[in-house]
Design a protein around this motif. Structure first.
Motif, PDB file in Angstrom:
ATOM      1  N   LYS A   1      17.129 -10.673 -43.545  1.00  0.00           N
ATOM      2  CA  LYS A   1      18.082 -10.759 -42.437  1.00  0.00           C
ATOM      3  C   LYS A   1      19.510 -10.890 -42.952  1.00  0.00           C
ATOM      4  CE  LYS A   1      15.585 -12.492 -38.482  1.00  0.00           C
ATOM      5  NZ  LYS A   1      15.575 -13.537 -37.453  1.00  0.00           N
ATOM      6  N   ASN A   2      19.707 -11.745 -43.943  1.00  0.00           N
ATOM      7  CA  ASN A   2      21.047 -11.930 -44.499  1.00  0.00           C
ATOM      8  C   ASN A   2      21.574 -10.642 -45.118  1.00  0.00           C
ATOM      9  OD1 ASN A   2      21.017 -14.620 -43.732  1.00  0.00           O
ATOM     10  ND2 ASN A   2      20.420 -15.355 -45.746  1.00  0.00           N
ATOM     11  N   LEU A   3      20.733  -9.943 -45.827  1.00  0.00           N
ATOM     12  CA  LEU A   3      21.137  -8.712 -46.507  1.00  0.00           C
ATOM     13  C   LEU A   3      21.493  -7.603 -45.525  1.00  0.00           C
ATOM     14  CD1 LEU A   3      21.377  -7.234 -49.262  1.00  0.00           C
ATOM     15  CD2 LEU A   3      19.025  -6.507 -48.908  1.00  0.00           C
ATOM     16  N   THR A   4      20.708  -7.469 -44.468  1.00  0.00           N
ATOM     17  CA  THR A   4      20.902  -6.376 -43.518  1.00  0.00           C
ATOM     18  C   THR A   4      21.843  -6.737 -42.376  1.00  0.00           C
ATOM     19  OG1 THR A   4      18.961  -7.040 -42.248  1.00  0.00           O
ATOM     20  CG2 THR A   4      18.638  -5.380 -43.988  1.00  0.00           C
ATOM     21  N   GLY A   5      22.107  -8.028 -42.199  1.00  0.00           N
ATOM     22  CA  GLY A   5      22.958  -8.456 -41.095  1.00  0.00           C
ATOM     23  C   GLY A   5      22.248  -8.488 -39.759  1.00  0.00           C
ATOM     24  N   VAL A   6      20.934  -8.392 -39.776  1.00  0.00           N
ATOM     25  CA  VAL A   6      20.140  -8.438 -38.547  1.00  0.00           C
ATOM     26  C   VAL A   6      20.164  -9.855 -37.996  1.00  0.00           C
ATOM     27  CG1 VAL A   6      17.808  -8.237 -37.611  1.00  0.00           C
ATOM     28  CG2 VAL A   6      18.634  -6.568 -39.259  1.00  0.00           C
ATOM     29  N   SER A   7      20.407  -9.966 -36.709  1.00  0.00           N
ATOM     30  CA  SER A   7      20.356 -11.284 -36.084  1.00  0.00           C
ATOM     31  C   SER A   7      19.239 -11.297 -35.044  1.00  0.00           C
ATOM     32  CB  SER A   7      21.697 -11.617 -35.425  1.00  0.00           C
ATOM     33  OG  SER A   7      21.987 -10.684 -34.419  1.00  0.00           O
ATOM     34  N   GLY A   8      18.740 -12.456 -34.773  1.00  0.00           N
ATOM     35  CA  GLY A   8      17.684 -12.580 -33.775  1.00  0.00           C
ATOM     36  C   GLY A   8      16.334 -12.143 -34.307  1.00  0.00           C
ATOM     37  N   ASP A   9      15.443 -11.892 -33.388  1.00  0.00           N
ATOM     38  CA  ASP A   9      14.061 -11.550 -33.718  1.00  0.00           C
ATOM     39  C   ASP A   9      13.942 -10.063 -34.054  1.00  0.00           C
ATOM     40  OD1 ASP A   9      11.344 -11.696 -34.059  1.00  0.00           O
ATOM     41  OD2 ASP A   9      10.880 -11.938 -31.937  1.00  0.00           O
ATOM     42  N   CYS A  10      13.279  -9.757 -35.146  1.00  0.00           N
ATOM     43  CA  CYS A  10      13.060  -8.360 -35.560  1.00  0.00           C
ATOM     44  C   CYS A  10      11.712  -7.844 -35.090  1.00  0.00           C
ATOM     45  CB  CYS A  10      13.127  -8.254 -37.080  1.00  0.00           C
ATOM     46  SG  CYS A  10      14.737  -8.611 -37.753  1.00  0.00           S
ATOM     47  N   PHE A  11      10.849  -8.740 -34.626  1.00  0.00           N
ATOM     48  CA  PHE A  11       9.490  -8.361 -34.263  1.00  0.00           C
ATOM     49  C   PHE A  11       9.498  -7.262 -33.207  1.00  0.00           C
ATOM     50  CE2 PHE A  11       5.600  -8.833 -31.735  1.00  0.00           C
ATOM     51  CZ  PHE A  11       4.672  -8.639 -32.742  1.00  0.00           C
ATOM     52  N   GLY A  12       8.769  -6.196 -33.476  1.00  0.00           N
ATOM     53  CA  GLY A  12       8.639  -5.093 -32.540  1.00  0.00           C
ATOM     54  C   GLY A  12       9.686  -4.011 -32.692  1.00  0.00           C
ATOM     55  N   LYS A  13      10.739  -4.273 -33.467  1.00  0.00           N
ATOM     56  CA  LYS A  13      11.725  -3.221 -33.712  1.00  0.00           C
ATOM     57  C   LYS A  13      11.149  -2.234 -34.712  1.00  0.00           C
ATOM     58  CE  LYS A  13      15.906  -5.911 -32.952  1.00  0.00           C
ATOM     59  NZ  LYS A  13      17.167  -6.376 -33.541  1.00  0.00           N
TER      60      LYS A  13
ATOM     61  N   TYR B   1      19.729   2.134 -51.911  1.00  0.00           N
ATOM     62  CA  TYR B   1      21.065   1.545 -51.911  1.00  0.00           C
ATOM     63  C   TYR B   1      21.370   0.984 -50.530  1.00  0.00           C
ATOM     64  CZ  TYR B   1      21.505   4.115 -56.250  1.00  0.00           C
ATOM     65  OH  TYR B   1      21.305   4.584 -57.517  1.00  0.00           O
ATOM     66  N   LEU B   2      21.812  -0.261 -50.517  1.00  0.00           N
ATOM     67  CA  LEU B   2      22.204  -0.918 -49.271  1.00  0.00           C
ATOM     68  C   LEU B   2      23.470  -1.703 -49.548  1.00  0.00           C
ATOM     69  CD1 LEU B   2      21.505  -1.528 -46.315  1.00  0.00           C
ATOM     70  CD2 LEU B   2      20.189  -3.482 -47.126  1.00  0.00           C
ATOM     71  N   GLY B   3      24.573  -1.195 -49.016  1.00  0.00           N
ATOM     72  CA  GLY B   3      25.860  -1.817 -49.323  1.00  0.00           C
ATOM     73  C   GLY B   3      26.131  -1.711 -50.809  1.00  0.00           C
ATOM     74  N   ASP B   4      26.462  -2.832 -51.427  1.00  0.00           N
ATOM     75  CA  ASP B   4      26.699  -2.828 -52.871  1.00  0.00           C
ATOM     76  C   ASP B   4      25.480  -3.280 -53.667  1.00  0.00           C
ATOM     77  OD1 ASP B   4      26.859  -5.455 -52.053  1.00  0.00           O
ATOM     78  OD2 ASP B   4      28.635  -5.941 -53.228  1.00  0.00           O
TER      79      ASP B   4
END
Length: 75
Positions: A24-36, A62-65
């Motif tokens: 989550k920290n790496l991708t910047g995802v917030s909240g629940d990822c379940f089902g996405k 590659y993801l960001g740096d």
């Protein structure tokens, strides 16, 4: 101890089952990822190599740096 980002995906539906805090920290995802769908989170990430039976993504991701070697395991 440095923890690695981890993502669990249902290969039949491409839906996210679980992610850890590092992912989550790496991708910047917030909240629940379940089902996405994985493509909703990482639009350029292809899981075809896993479906073909490979256990290591053939090329670096590659993801960001950050640069990753991606491994898969089936459970």
């Amino acid at each position: 101890m440095h923890r690695q980002p981890i993502l669990l995906v249902n290969l039949d539906s491409n839906e996210v089952v679980w992610v850890n805090r590092e992912f989550k920290n790496l991708t910047g995802v917030s909240g629940d990822c379940f089902g996405k769908r994985i493509s909703d989170i990482l639009s350029d990430f292809d899981i075809k190599w896993v479906l073909e039976g490979q256990r290591k993504k053939p090329e670096l991701y590659y993801l960001g740096d950050h640069v990753f070697e991606i491994y898969a395991g089936l459970i």
